[in-house]
Write a protein that holds these residues in place. Sequence first.
Motif, PDB file in Angstrom:
ATOM      1  N   LEU A 104      -7.129  -4.827  -6.707  1.00 47.90           N
ATOM      2  CA  LEU A 104      -7.185  -3.368  -6.799  1.00 47.90           C
ATOM      3  C   LEU A 104      -6.986  -2.714  -5.436  1.00 47.90           C
ATOM      4  O   LEU A 104      -6.384  -1.636  -5.343  1.00 47.90           O
ATOM      5  N   ILE A 105      -7.489  -3.357  -4.379  1.00 43.64           N
ATOM      6  CA  ILE A 105      -7.260  -2.845  -3.021  1.00 43.64           C
ATOM      7  C   ILE A 105      -5.768  -2.810  -2.720  1.00 43.64           C
ATOM      8  O   ILE A 105      -5.252  -1.831  -2.181  1.00 43.64           O
ATOM      9  N   PHE A 106      -5.061  -3.859  -3.110  1.00 45.01           N
ATOM     10  CA  PHE A 106      -3.618  -3.882  -2.891  1.00 45.01           C
ATOM     11  C   PHE A 106      -2.900  -2.875  -3.781  1.00 45.01           C
ATOM     12  O   PHE A 106      -1.858  -2.335  -3.382  1.00 45.01           O
ATOM     13  N   ASP A 107      -3.434  -2.583  -4.973  1.00 42.49           N
ATOM     14  CA  ASP A 107      -2.837  -1.548  -5.816  1.00 42.49           C
ATOM     15  C   ASP A 107      -2.946  -0.179  -5.150  1.00 42.49           C
ATOM     16  O   ASP A 107      -1.999   0.612  -5.172  1.00 42.49           O
ATOM     17  N   VAL A 108      -4.096   0.109  -4.581  1.00 37.51           N
ATOM     18  CA  VAL A 108      -4.280   1.379  -3.879  1.00 37.51           C
ATOM     19  C   VAL A 108      -3.332   1.450  -2.671  1.00 37.51           C
ATOM     20  O   VAL A 108      -2.700   2.490  -2.431  1.00 37.51           O
ATOM     21  N   ALA A 109      -3.223   0.349  -1.934  1.00 40.07           N
ATOM     22  CA  ALA A 109      -2.307   0.326  -0.785  1.00 40.07           C
ATOM     23  C   ALA A 109      -0.867   0.523  -1.234  1.00 40.07           C
ATOM     24  O   ALA A 109      -0.101   1.236  -0.574  1.00 40.07           O
ATOM     25  N   ASN A 110      -0.486  -0.067  -2.356  1.00 39.42           N
ATOM     26  CA  ASN A 110       0.877   0.113  -2.870  1.00 39.42           C
ATOM     27  C   ASN A 110       1.122   1.553  -3.301  1.00 39.42           C
ATOM     28  O   ASN A 110       2.227   2.079  -3.122  1.00 39.42           O
ATOM     29  N   PHE A 111       0.112   2.198  -3.860  1.00 42.66           N
ATOM     30  CA  PHE A 111       0.264   3.602  -4.240  1.00 42.66           C
ATOM     31  C   PHE A 111       0.468   4.472  -3.008  1.00 42.66           C
ATOM     32  O   PHE A 111       1.326   5.356  -3.000  1.00 42.66           O
ATOM     33  N   ILE A 112      -0.303   4.220  -1.965  1.00 49.10           N
ATOM     34  CA  ILE A 112      -0.146   5.007  -0.735  1.00 49.10           C
ATOM     35  C   ILE A 112       1.217   4.736  -0.109  1.00 49.10           C
ATOM     36  O   ILE A 112       1.877   5.660   0.388  1.00 49.10           O
ATOM     37  N   LYS A 113       1.669   3.479  -0.140  1.00 51.15           N
ATOM     38  CA  LYS A 113       3.009   3.165   0.366  1.00 51.15           C
ATOM     39  C   LYS A 113       4.067   3.889  -0.452  1.00 51.15           C
ATOM     40  O   LYS A 113       5.064   4.358   0.093  1.00 51.15           O
ATOM     41  N   PHE A 114       3.864   3.989  -1.743  1.00 52.18           N
ATOM     42  CA  PHE A 114       4.790   4.696  -2.622  1.00 52.18           C
ATOM     43  C   PHE A 114       4.871   6.169  -2.239  1.00 52.18           C
ATOM     44  O   PHE A 114       5.950   6.764  -2.256  1.00 52.18           O
ATOM     45  N   LEU A 115       3.725   6.770  -1.891  1.00 54.67           N
ATOM     46  CA  LEU A 115       3.719   8.165  -1.474  1.00 54.67           C
ATOM     47  C   LEU A 115       4.463   8.372  -0.157  1.00 54.67           C
ATOM     48  O   LEU A 115       5.023   9.438   0.079  1.00 54.67           O
ATOM     49  N   PHE A 116       4.445   7.372   0.708  1.00 54.46           N
ATOM     50  CA  PHE A 116       5.158   7.451   1.981  1.00 54.46           C
ATOM     51  C   PHE A 116       6.623   7.038   1.842  1.00 54.46           C
ATOM     52  O   PHE A 116       7.305   6.875   2.845  1.00 54.46           O
ATOM     53  N   ALA A 117       7.107   6.877   0.637  1.00 57.62           N
ATOM     54  CA  ALA A 117       8.497   6.502   0.341  1.00 57.62           C
ATOM     55  C   ALA A 117       8.873   5.173   0.982  1.00 57.62           C
ATOM     56  O   ALA A 117       9.996   4.991   1.435  1.00 57.62           O
ATOM     57  N   ASP A 173      -0.404  -2.778   4.693  1.00 56.58           N
ATOM     58  CA  ASP A 173      -0.529  -4.197   4.361  1.00 56.58           C
ATOM     59  C   ASP A 173      -1.578  -4.873   5.233  1.00 56.58           C
ATOM     60  O   ASP A 173      -2.365  -5.695   4.754  1.00 56.58           O
ATOM     61  N   PHE A 174      -1.601  -4.526   6.514  1.00 57.43           N
ATOM     62  CA  PHE A 174      -2.604  -5.089   7.420  1.00 57.43           C
ATOM     63  C   PHE A 174      -4.010  -4.671   7.004  1.00 57.43           C
ATOM     64  O   PHE A 174      -4.927  -5.496   6.958  1.00 57.43           O
ATOM     65  N   ILE A 175      -4.181  -3.392   6.676  1.00 60.38           N
ATOM     66  CA  ILE A 175      -5.506  -2.896   6.272  1.00 60.38           C
ATOM     67  C   ILE A 175      -5.953  -3.539   4.962  1.00 60.38           C
ATOM     68  O   ILE A 175      -7.102  -3.975   4.833  1.00 60.38           O
ATOM     69  N   ALA A 176      -5.055  -3.636   3.989  1.00 63.37           N
ATOM     70  CA  ALA A 176      -5.408  -4.230   2.695  1.00 63.37           C
ATOM     71  C   ALA A 176      -5.749  -5.711   2.848  1.00 63.37           C
ATOM     72  O   ALA A 176      -6.724  -6.199   2.262  1.00 63.37           O
TER      73      ALA A 176
END
Length: 124
Positions: free
Chosen positions: A24-37, A47-50
Amino acid sequence: MLYETLNHPKLLLLFLLAGFIGGLIFDVANFIKFLFANKKVPKIILDFIATSLCLLLIFLVNIKYFYGIIRFFPFVCFLLAFTLERYTLGKIIALIYNACYNFLIKLNDKIWRKIKNDKTNKNN
């Protein structure tokens, strides 16, 4: 020794839960990456933080419930639950936030188009 062996089913479930939370942590990180295009710098940082959060999670669970004993099966349980979450629920979550993002973009587009039309009508 008996106490440690009686604790193994509980530890198995705890590490499975930790692996699920790690996914789930990686899902949240992927969502934030998605927002940053998917720009490169936020992607690397997220990725480092997750990864750091997942390692901290498994370390804390190991220290708290397994008394710091390093064994192979907790890490296998963590990786198994992490992988299952990423390939099952992670795909569903990705579809949901993709649909929500597209809906919000379309809604934002309609609102700005409406505001722009109202301004041009007032100027005429």
